[in-house]
Design an enzyme around this catalytic site. Sequence first.
Site, PDB file in Angstrom:
ATOM      1  N   GLY A  47      31.269  -5.275  -5.373  1.00 35.60           N
ATOM      2  CA  GLY A  47      31.777  -6.637  -5.252  1.00 35.60           C
ATOM      3  C   GLY A  47      33.232  -6.759  -5.651  1.00 35.60           C
ATOM      4  N   HIS A  63      39.166  -0.906   0.687  1.00 35.62           N
ATOM      5  CA  HIS A  63      37.892  -0.240   0.960  1.00 35.62           C
ATOM      6  C   HIS A  63      36.792  -1.278   1.198  1.00 35.62           C
ATOM      7  CE1 HIS A  63      34.263   2.181  -0.303  1.00 35.62           C
ATOM      8  NE2 HIS A  63      34.812   2.983   0.604  1.00 35.62           N
ATOM      9  N   ASP A  64      36.755  -2.319   0.367  1.00 34.49           N
ATOM     10  CA  ASP A  64      35.784  -3.398   0.569  1.00 34.49           C
ATOM     11  C   ASP A  64      35.991  -4.063   1.928  1.00 34.49           C
ATOM     12  OD1 ASP A  64      34.792  -2.860  -1.947  1.00 34.49           O
ATOM     13  OD2 ASP A  64      35.490  -4.734  -2.858  1.00 34.49           O
ATOM     14  N   ASP A 105      35.798   5.702   3.434  1.00 34.23           N
ATOM     15  CA  ASP A 105      35.769   6.433   2.166  1.00 34.23           C
ATOM     16  C   ASP A 105      36.925   7.415   2.050  1.00 34.23           C
ATOM     17  OD1 ASP A 105      33.489   4.989   1.652  1.00 34.23           O
ATOM     18  OD2 ASP A 105      32.124   6.701   1.729  1.00 34.23           O
TER      19      ASP A 105
END
Length: 138
Positions: A47, A63-64, A105
């Site tokens: 989160g 990345h989120d 990733d």
Amino acid sequence: MRALWIVAVLLVGVEGHLLQFNKMIKFETRKNAIPFYAFYGCYCGWGGRGRPKDATDRCCFVHDCCYGKLAKCNTKWDIYPYSLKSGYITCGKGTWCEEQICECDRVAAECLRRSLSTYKYGYMFYPDSRCRGPSETC
């Protein structure tokens, strides 16, 4: 919520995606994701909200965002083909989702390496309560 990320990593009996991401991070930064990144800033770990605290936290924010574009994929658990050799992370051939998750990733792990010189230990176990305000848009 971030504690769930650690529990998930510790409970996975086979090499799942989160362990693959940890290996990429360790390959690039020479640091284990736990404890160095699992609770870092406002976005590293599970989160996130508010503004990224620094370059490392921004890597996690991006990345989120990358995962956010993969709503149809199981970003936390899909296992993808990849290799770590000659100083590079190479994503292999797989399903569309596997390839995209691997790229998210790989890019994040490389970003974390580039931001090592500005890593702040004060953000290592940063409380969620200090992450306030609106999130930036992806």
